[in-house]
Scaffold this motif. Sequence first.
Motif, mmCIF file in Angstrom:
data_model
loop_
_atom_site.group_PDB
_atom_site.id
_atom_site.type_symbol
_atom_site.label_atom_id
_atom_site.label_comp_id
_atom_site.label_asym_id
_atom_site.label_seq_id
_atom_site.Cartn_x
_atom_site.Cartn_y
_atom_site.Cartn_z
ATOM 1 N N PHE A 97 0.845 -1.189 0.000
ATOM 2 C CA PHE A 97 0.000 0.000 0.000
ATOM 3 C C PHE A 97 0.877 1.235 0.000
ATOM 4 C CE2 PHE A 97 -2.645 -3.313 1.891
ATOM 5 C CZ PHE A 97 -3.847 -3.144 1.200
ATOM 6 N N CYS A 98 0.780 2.021 -1.072
ATOM 7 C CA CYS A 98 1.584 3.232 -1.224
ATOM 8 C C CYS A 98 0.658 4.392 -1.598
ATOM 9 C CB CYS A 98 2.645 3.068 -2.308
ATOM 10 S SG CYS A 98 3.861 1.778 -1.989
ATOM 11 N N PRO A 99 0.208 5.198 -0.654
ATOM 12 C CA PRO A 99 -0.638 6.347 -0.996
ATOM 13 C C PRO A 99 0.056 7.229 -2.037
ATOM 14 C CG PRO A 99 -0.597 6.003 1.375
ATOM 15 C CD PRO A 99 0.441 5.076 0.797
ATOM 16 N N GLY A 100 -0.686 7.594 -3.081
ATOM 17 C CA GLY A 100 -0.093 8.351 -4.174
ATOM 18 C C GLY A 100 0.608 7.468 -5.176
ATOM 19 N N ALA A 101 0.077 6.256 -5.375
ATOM 20 C CA ALA A 101 0.747 5.260 -6.226
ATOM 21 C C ALA A 101 0.700 5.591 -7.706
ATOM 22 C CB ALA A 101 0.127 3.882 -5.996
ATOM 23 N N PHE A 102 -0.206 6.470 -8.142
ATOM 24 C CA PHE A 102 -0.276 6.826 -9.565
ATOM 25 C C PHE A 102 0.784 7.873 -9.876
ATOM 26 C CE2 PHE A 102 -5.127 5.824 -9.600
ATOM 27 C CZ PHE A 102 -4.842 4.470 -9.536
ATOM 28 N N ASP A 111 5.719 -1.202 7.287
ATOM 29 C CA ASP A 111 4.696 -2.183 7.662
ATOM 30 C C ASP A 111 3.652 -2.383 6.590
ATOM 31 O OD1 ASP A 111 4.070 0.556 8.475
ATOM 32 O OD2 ASP A 111 2.177 -0.266 9.201
ATOM 33 N N LEU A 112 3.660 -1.540 5.548
ATOM 34 C CA LEU A 112 2.699 -1.672 4.453
ATOM 35 C C LEU A 112 3.323 -2.284 3.211
ATOM 36 C CD1 LEU A 112 0.777 1.730 4.758
ATOM 37 C CD2 LEU A 112 0.251 -0.474 5.817
ATOM 38 N N GLY A 280 -5.865 -2.689 10.292
ATOM 39 C CA GLY A 280 -5.607 -3.986 10.901
ATOM 40 C C GLY A 280 -4.211 -4.496 10.580
ATOM 41 N N PRO A 281 -3.987 -5.792 10.742
ATOM 42 C CA PRO A 281 -2.656 -6.377 10.536
ATOM 43 C C PRO A 281 -2.333 -6.532 9.055
ATOM 44 C CG PRO A 281 -4.221 -8.089 11.101
ATOM 45 C CD PRO A 281 -4.975 -6.783 11.187
ATOM 46 N N VAL A 282 -2.093 -5.409 8.402
ATOM 47 C CA VAL A 282 -1.930 -5.415 6.951
ATOM 48 C C VAL A 282 -0.753 -6.264 6.503
ATOM 49 C CG1 VAL A 282 -1.380 -3.976 4.959
ATOM 50 C CG2 VAL A 282 -3.071 -3.199 6.607
#
Length: 332
Positions: A97-102, A111-112, A280-282
């Motif tokens: 999970f990377c916010p701003g992936a575009f 942790d993501l 949660g426990p991503v």
Amino acid sequence: MKAIVQERFGPPDVLRLAEIESPVAGPGQVLVRVRAAAVNPYDWHLLRGDPYVARLLGGVGLTRPKSRVAGIDAAGEVAAVGAGVAGLRPGDEVLGFCPGAFAEFACTTPDLLVPKPAGPTGLTFEEAAALPMAAVTALRGIRTVGRAEAGQRVLVNGAGGGIGTFAVQIAVDLGAEVTGVCSARNAELVRSLGAAHVVDHTREDFTGRGERYDLILDNVGGRPLRRLRRALAPRGTLVANGGGSPGHVLGAMGSMLRVVAADPFVRQRLRPLVPSVPNGPVRRDLLAVTALVEAGRLAPVVDRTYPLADTAAAVRHVERGHARGKAVITVA
């Protein structure tokens, strides 16, 4: 760096390609060189600021998008790590999970992220990017919340979509007898993923067939709760995941609230599925997903790939419900 930016809420046409400053990894952060990014229904909901109640809750922004660069699912290489980050170094291939992936680069936290699985024949970055949100959501819906077991009858509504294609495979891997509900054009795909039965939703309503299921994962919504319960075994479990269309005040949240309100008064288990965005426990769930991939028991289905400049077309394709599996952006 090149990135897809959004200045206001609206349809996919509000997205535009722009040159912006690259993010920098601060303490406890990881800078990822994005090679591919997947599109999710989550993305078009954020794009439109939908449902409207989400704006009031502060998750997406009130009058304009909270995040200028869209996207959440990514696969790529670690470009830099901030102070205090251990276990990752530049050049490591990762997904998560990377916010701003575009965009060409995106910042996230360790942790993501998990290592990109090699798989039996190796995964491309596009295939790896298809995993995070959809596969984790499917895992939680079928295994964690749904508690599927060997020998149970499991129905996946929306079996040909991003979450559905993973959910069918996970349920089959657990030893369940799976029925997939999809359109006729996706029937062979769903069978190839291991579904024992396929229902064409354009010709038949699965809630009126007289069949009873131990677990229903509803990725579509739109059917009254009383009809969904009619298709459940007396002690069966309904997992409600999303659905709805743009422009609603409550959207899918409305149907999930109805599920929560009804659960204490019935023998069946009625459970909402909280989106994996992320909560949660991503990392545990991401590692469980990649372990299945590496063992050859789970494979992403990539419908189409688009260049970064055509991200609006990719989001539009997903929003219209046309994607078979996942639509993925090739960034670099």
